[in-house]
Scaffold this motif. Structure first.
Motif, PDB file in Angstrom:
ATOM      1  N   ARG A   1       0.841  -1.201   0.000  1.00  0.00           N
ATOM      2  CA  ARG A   1       0.000   0.000   0.000  1.00  0.00           C
ATOM      3  C   ARG A   1       0.871   1.243   0.000  1.00  0.00           C
ATOM      4  NH1 ARG A   1      -3.293   0.439   4.977  1.00  0.00           N
ATOM      5  NH2 ARG A   1      -1.697  -0.867   5.926  1.00  0.00           N
ATOM      6  N   LEU A   2       0.344   2.302  -0.598  1.00  0.00           N
ATOM      7  CA  LEU A   2       0.917   3.636  -0.484  1.00  0.00           C
ATOM      8  C   LEU A   2      -0.089   4.490   0.285  1.00  0.00           C
ATOM      9  CD1 LEU A   2       2.548   4.765  -3.867  1.00  0.00           C
ATOM     10  CD2 LEU A   2       3.682   4.181  -1.722  1.00  0.00           C
ATOM     11  N   GLN A   3       0.284   4.879   1.482  1.00  0.00           N
ATOM     12  CA  GLN A   3      -0.577   5.724   2.302  1.00  0.00           C
ATOM     13  C   GLN A   3      -0.118   7.165   2.159  1.00  0.00           C
ATOM     14  OE1 GLN A   3      -3.281   4.711   4.421  1.00  0.00           O
ATOM     15  NE2 GLN A   3      -3.629   6.934   4.368  1.00  0.00           N
ATOM     16  N   VAL A   4      -0.989   8.029   1.626  1.00  0.00           N
ATOM     17  CA  VAL A   4      -0.625   9.428   1.409  1.00  0.00           C
ATOM     18  C   VAL A   4      -0.722  10.181   2.729  1.00  0.00           C
ATOM     19  CG1 VAL A   4      -1.090  11.531   0.105  1.00  0.00           C
ATOM     20  CG2 VAL A   4      -1.492   9.292  -0.953  1.00  0.00           C
ATOM     21  N   GLU A   5       0.432  10.690   3.188  1.00  0.00           N
ATOM     22  CA  GLU A   5       0.508  11.367   4.478  1.00  0.00           C
ATOM     23  C   GLU A   5       0.406  12.889   4.347  1.00  0.00           C
ATOM     24  OE1 GLU A   5       0.420   9.405   6.886  1.00  0.00           O
ATOM     25  OE2 GLU A   5       1.356   7.529   6.252  1.00  0.00           O
ATOM     26  N   ALA A   6       0.841  13.422   3.198  1.00  0.00           N
ATOM     27  CA  ALA A   6       0.805  14.877   3.009  1.00  0.00           C
ATOM     28  C   ALA A   6       0.648  15.188   1.529  1.00  0.00           C
ATOM     29  CB  ALA A   6       2.082  15.516   3.555  1.00  0.00           C
ATOM     30  N   GLY A   7       0.059  16.360   1.236  1.00  0.00           N
ATOM     31  CA  GLY A   7      -0.186  16.751  -0.143  1.00  0.00           C
ATOM     32  C   GLY A   7      -1.666  16.841  -0.435  1.00  0.00           C
ATOM     33  N   PRO A   8      -2.045  17.210  -1.648  1.00  0.00           N
ATOM     34  CA  PRO A   8      -3.461  17.364  -2.006  1.00  0.00           C
ATOM     35  C   PRO A   8      -4.287  16.093  -1.812  1.00  0.00           C
ATOM     36  CG  PRO A   8      -2.045  18.362  -3.672  1.00  0.00           C
ATOM     37  CD  PRO A   8      -1.145  17.604  -2.761  1.00  0.00           C
TER      38      PRO A   8
ATOM     39  N   ILE B   1       3.641  13.216  -0.074  1.00  0.00           N
ATOM     40  CA  ILE B   1       4.477  12.325   0.747  1.00  0.00           C
ATOM     41  C   ILE B   1       3.664  11.086   1.094  1.00  0.00           C
ATOM     42  CG2 ILE B   1       5.757  12.087   2.909  1.00  0.00           C
ATOM     43  CD1 ILE B   1       6.187  15.108   2.879  1.00  0.00           C
ATOM     44  N   CYS B   2       4.224   9.921   0.784  1.00  0.00           N
ATOM     45  CA  CYS B   2       3.534   8.660   1.024  1.00  0.00           C
ATOM     46  C   CYS B   2       4.403   7.749   1.890  1.00  0.00           C
ATOM     47  CB  CYS B   2       3.230   7.939  -0.287  1.00  0.00           C
ATOM     48  SG  CYS B   2       2.349   8.906  -1.522  1.00  0.00           S
ATOM     49  N   THR B   3       3.758   6.887   2.644  1.00  0.00           N
ATOM     50  CA  THR B   3       4.451   5.832   3.366  1.00  0.00           C
ATOM     51  C   THR B   3       4.184   4.507   2.684  1.00  0.00           C
ATOM     52  OG1 THR B   3       4.223   7.007   5.467  1.00  0.00           O
ATOM     53  CG2 THR B   3       4.747   4.674   5.588  1.00  0.00           C
ATOM     54  N   PHE B   4       5.249   3.762   2.431  1.00  0.00           N
ATOM     55  CA  PHE B   4       5.114   2.448   1.786  1.00  0.00           C
ATOM     56  C   PHE B   4       4.885   1.410   2.868  1.00  0.00           C
ATOM     57  CE2 PHE B   4       7.329  -1.511   0.505  1.00  0.00           C
ATOM     58  CZ  PHE B   4       6.477  -1.899  -0.500  1.00  0.00           C
ATOM     59  N   LYS B   5       3.816   0.643   2.724  1.00  0.00           N
ATOM     60  CA  LYS B   5       3.462  -0.378   3.701  1.00  0.00           C
ATOM     61  C   LYS B   5       3.236  -1.716   3.011  1.00  0.00           C
ATOM     62  CE  LYS B   5       1.280   3.012   6.770  1.00  0.00           C
ATOM     63  NZ  LYS B   5       0.074   3.373   7.555  1.00  0.00           N
ATOM     64  N   VAL B   6       3.562  -2.786   3.682  1.00  0.00           N
ATOM     65  CA  VAL B   6       3.344  -4.137   3.163  1.00  0.00           C
ATOM     66  C   VAL B   6       2.395  -4.854   4.099  1.00  0.00           C
ATOM     67  CG1 VAL B   6       4.403  -6.352   2.609  1.00  0.00           C
ATOM     68  CG2 VAL B   6       5.605  -4.230   2.063  1.00  0.00           C
TER      69      VAL B   6
END
Length: 246
Positions: free
Chosen positions: A154-161, A240-245
């Motif tokens: 997963r890519l969790q969007v932490e910041a940005g539009p 800004i995204c966090t990569f999660k498995v």
């Protein structure tokens, strides 16, 4: 159709003249066309009623080779896109969308060599179940089949539009960018139309910058290609995204 309208019957047509002068005896356009054809074949997906082929391709070259053709990549891309369209019709493949062929440099490649990545820009139709989908790989003249691996990230969007959005990742390569045709579309004006590619390779996800204007960063460092680890922070423009498995 462009100069590749009759590839097999007129090879000398592509080795002479304009393209030969530009390529200076290294990688020839016909070599790229052959590799694109092989990539279509190897990454095709079989549903109940159709055979789907990738429509998005990125051709990676040694930086010196890439610089050598940089002035006319637009023309070359259009010719290769015409070739992909023609080849798909010849093989009775269904493309997932309009063909797109891009070029990029990669430091790890030797002069005269290339690497191609491909993907599907659109989801396959729901009425074409793919429970029995198979990838085809050529091995010593025989076609072998291998079921697509079931992999989730997963890519969790932490910041940005797009803050708060979450994008699921599977085994099929995904292109991230601002363009509506991308697999992951970000509403961020600082993100390039086709910014980066996420791909599952040998048990791990990798991210590859596609020549974006503002670059792609992993944990704050600008990258060209990088293997991702759980918890890595991926920055594209102001997103800004966090990569999660899972």
């Amino acid at each position: 159709m462009g100069v590749f309208s009759d590839l097999e019957g007129n090879l000398e047509k592509y080795i002479e003249g304009f393209f030969k002068d530009k390529f200076k005896g290294r990688i020839q356009p016909v070599d790229i066309a052959k590799r694109l054809s092989r990539e279509m074949r190897d990454r095709r997906r079989v549903s109940v009623n159709k055979i789907y082929a990738p429509n998005q391709y990125t051709v990676f070259l040694n930086p010196s080779d890439y610089d050598n053709i940089n002035a006319f990549t637009s023309t070359l891309s259009m010719e290769m896109q015409d070739y992909v369209l023609q080849k798909a019709g010849e093989k009775k493949y269904t493309l997932a969308g309009p063909p797109v062929v891009n070029f990029a440099g990669e430091e790890s490649l030797e002069t005269g060599s290339m690497r191609i990545e491909s993907g599907f820009s659109e989801a396959l139709p729901e009425d074409e179940p793919l429970e029995h989908t198979q990838f085809f790989h050529l091995n010593k003249g025989s076609v072998l089949t291998e079921k697509a691996p079931v992999v989730y990230g997963r890519l969790q969007v932490e910041a940005g539009p797009d803050r708060g959005r979450c994008f699921e990742l599977g085994a099929i390569p995904l292109v991230v960018g601002r363009h509506a045709g991308c697999d992951v579309v970000l509403n961020d004006t600082s993100v390039s139309r086709r910014h980066a590619r996420l791909e599952w390779r040998q048990g791990q996800y990798t991210v590859t910058d596609l020549g974006s204007t503002n670059g792609t960063r992993v944990n704050g460092l600008r990258i060209s290609t990088k293997t991702l680890k759980p918890g890595d922070v991926l920055t594209l423009g102001t997103t800004i995204c966090t990569f999660k498995v899972e």
